[in-house]
Design a protein around this motif. Structure first.
Motif, mmCIF file in Angstrom:
data_model
loop_
_atom_site.group_PDB
_atom_site.id
_atom_site.type_symbol
_atom_site.label_atom_id
_atom_site.label_comp_id
_atom_site.label_asym_id
_atom_site.label_seq_id
_atom_site.Cartn_x
_atom_site.Cartn_y
_atom_site.Cartn_z
ATOM 1 N N GLU A 377 0.774 -1.237 -0.014
ATOM 2 C CA GLU A 377 0.265 0.045 -0.051
ATOM 3 C C GLU A 377 0.671 1.325 -0.097
ATOM 4 O O GLU A 377 1.866 1.347 0.654
ATOM 5 N N ILE A 391 -3.206 10.242 -8.480
ATOM 6 C CA ILE A 391 -3.277 8.932 -7.789
ATOM 7 C C ILE A 391 -4.055 8.075 -8.321
ATOM 8 O O ILE A 391 -3.706 6.756 -8.357
ATOM 9 N N GLN A 392 -5.075 8.248 -8.989
ATOM 10 C CA GLN A 392 -5.806 7.076 -9.923
ATOM 11 C C GLN A 392 -5.072 6.390 -10.994
ATOM 12 O O GLN A 392 -4.833 5.150 -11.038
ATOM 13 N N ARG A 394 -1.717 6.372 -10.868
ATOM 14 C CA ARG A 394 -0.809 5.511 -9.951
ATOM 15 C C ARG A 394 -1.298 4.344 -9.504
ATOM 16 O O ARG A 394 -0.542 3.207 -9.517
ATOM 17 N N GLU A 395 -2.677 4.179 -9.038
ATOM 18 C CA GLU A 395 -3.206 3.038 -8.649
ATOM 19 C C GLU A 395 -3.174 2.091 -9.727
ATOM 20 O O GLU A 395 -2.995 0.823 -9.399
ATOM 21 N N ARG A 396 -3.488 2.147 -10.835
ATOM 22 C CA ARG A 396 -3.572 1.495 -12.066
ATOM 23 C C ARG A 396 -2.200 0.999 -12.368
ATOM 24 O O ARG A 396 -2.016 -0.336 -12.631
ATOM 25 N N LEU A 400 -2.028 -1.021 -6.835
ATOM 26 C CA LEU A 400 -1.835 -1.177 -5.567
ATOM 27 C C LEU A 400 -2.794 0.042 -4.994
ATOM 28 O O LEU A 400 -3.087 0.872 -5.640
ATOM 29 N N PRO A 401 -3.442 -0.249 -3.751
ATOM 30 C CA PRO A 401 -4.053 0.860 -3.174
ATOM 31 C C PRO A 401 -3.051 2.174 -3.172
ATOM 32 O O PRO A 401 -1.867 1.944 -2.394
ATOM 33 N N VAL A 402 -3.519 3.162 -3.421
ATOM 34 C CA VAL A 402 -2.660 4.456 -3.466
ATOM 35 C C VAL A 402 -3.491 5.827 -2.561
ATOM 36 O O VAL A 402 -4.931 5.818 -3.077
ATOM 37 N N SER A 403 -3.183 6.413 -1.700
ATOM 38 C CA SER A 403 -3.752 7.708 -0.978
ATOM 39 C C SER A 403 -2.867 8.616 -0.617
ATOM 40 O O SER A 403 -1.826 8.472 -0.628
#
Ligand code: ADP
Length: 440
Positions: A377, A391-392, A394-396, A400-403
């Protein structure tokens, strides 16, 4: 309500901050001061400036909270070094700043340290120590080396010669064996090295004068600190192996909590100890500095709004602000790749953001290849963390979950160390005070 409060202070490059939290991590007060210009002839008198800022921040703390403050910790810039009189604690020389280089000491340091050790750069604390030892004709047997955080903490607890193993890494301390290595202890200047404890360990009570002057709790303790970048990592509360913080500021820096230590000088990757885990870090030259060369922050916001983050960009760049990359590819001659530039600025930005995300993925991939825990994470700090579209993307790309990290201020991380130190020294929480009258 009964409450104990914990004070963290961060001494950064341009100013200092404080944060007060309770044991749940809720913020009760925070504040900031720029360093006042203290001049000594033509040069800035940094130690006076930091000292003044420390006491200005203490004065800034609301009166209503002071009696509940039971523990204090401080972080400072890494490798900022102060040589003090072992008896009085007063600086014997102007401090060596974090980014100051002492290339004169490098050949000697390289000749005693293992190859590629973190002390083998001109700005390491050890190079500063050796340079001072060899240059100045002062009474050296009565001198002690402190880091910026150690010295500021000393002003509060009064015991000379205490440091933490995060700050002490760049002077050569080995946190794995919890000792300075033999090659260092055999040097004459090793008498100047401070004793080292884990970050967030109680050193002792705050000196009475300061406690009474500011009205802190009667048992208020002072705890060992850490460096500013580790404190910022602690703030994000990524406390299990596999949790990571990517900092998207001018550069892209990744920090991953790992069960094991990895160090690889080729990539500038090294590990700090955090209790029973390791904080593995590396920094790429890509990041926000490149974005700023091309777009204003306003344009970044506007153009990001036009990006569909679910669609992968076909543009493959390696955005760098200049020639050379260290991590995750070690190539001092690597040239920036930002071509071809499409007609649409939004498409261009999409390609750049996605390319930086691929470098981030490669960075975590390399850490795993080198033997670190696999990233699970990612929290994000820095100017780029406010970009939701990024952020979106990077999640793709990372899968991984990114916040965005909830807390990113180093001072918050220092406050967590104050809490840790309090818990460590009070197996049974003593004497919690009533704070029904605390105003937020
Ligand atoms: P520094 O490392 O200099 O402290 P900051 O954490 O203040 O950097 O972040 C500044 C960087 O953030 C700038 O380089 C800028 O390009 C970048 N930035 C600012 N706004 C955005 C945005 N909306 N999207 C992506 N990056 C941004």
């Amino acid at each position: 309500v009964t409450k104990n409060l914990f004070l963290g202070m961060d001494f950064g490059t341009s100013g200092a901050r404080y944060v007060i939290i309770d044991k749940q991590g809720i913020i009760y007060a925070e504040g900031k001061r720029d360093y006042p210009p203290c001049k000594d002839g033509n040069t800035v008198d940094w130690t006076s400036s930091w000292k003044m800022t420390l006491f200005l921040l203490l004065e800034d703390i609301p009166y209503s909270l002071r009696p509940f403050i039971v523990s204090i910790s401080i972080d400072g810039t890494s490798a900022t070094t102060i040589i003090v009189d072992s008896k009085t604690g007063e600086p014997l020389w102007k401090p060596f700043l974090y980014n100051e280089s002492c290339p004169d000491a490098l050949p000697l340091v390289k000749s005693i340290a293992p190859e590629n050790h973190t002390v083998c750069t001109g700005s390491s604390t050890l190079c500063k120590l050796v340079s001072w030892w060899n240059s100045y004709n002062l009474s050296k047997d009565a001198a002690t080396l402190l880091h910026q955080a150690d010295w500021l903490l000393w002003l509060l607890h009064g015991k000379i010669g205490v440091s933490d193993y995060n700050n002490a890494l760049k002077v050569g301390y080995d946190p794995e064996i919890e000792s300075y290595p033999k090659w260092l202890l055999s040097q004459p200047y090793s008498i100047m090295l401070p004793s080292v404890r884990a970050p967030g360990t109680s050193i002792g009570c705050i000196v009475e004068d300061i406690r009474d002057q500011y009205g802190f709790s009667k048992d208020c303790i002072v705890c060992t600190g850490t460096t500013d970048s580790i404190a910022a990592f602690l703030a994000a509360r990524a406390s299990e192996p596999g949790k990571a913080v990517t900092s998207l500021g001018s550069t892209l820096a990744v920090k991953l909590l790992s069960t094991n230590r990895i160090d690889d000088a080729r990539y500038g990757v090294y590990s700090h100890r955090l209790d029973d885990k390791w904080l593995v870090g590396g920094a790429s030259n890509t990041g926000g500095a490149v974005l700023r060369q091309i777009f204003t922050d306003e344009e970044l916001k506007e153009l990001s709004g036009q990006i569909n983050p679910m669609i992968s960009s076909p543009l493959d760049y390696y955005p760098l602000p200049g020639v050379g990359e260290r991590f995750p590819l070690a190539d001092p001659k690597m040239a920036p790749r930002l071509q071809p530039r499409p007609q649409s600025d939004a498409e261009y930005l999409h390609g750049i953001l996605e390319s930086i995300a691929r470098i981030e993925a490669k960075a975590y991939g390399l850490l795993k290849e080198l033997g670190a825990s696999e990233v699970q994470e990612v929290f994000t700090a820095g100017g780029g963390s406010k970009n939701e579209k990024w952020i979106q993307i990077r999640e793709r790309v990372l899968g991984l979950p990114v916040s965005r990290a909830v807390q990113t201020e180093a001072a918050y991380g220092a406050a967590l160390l104050a809490l840790k130190g309090f818990r460590g020294s009070h197996a049974d929480p003593v004497d919690a005070r009533t704070v029904s009258d605390i105003e937020n």
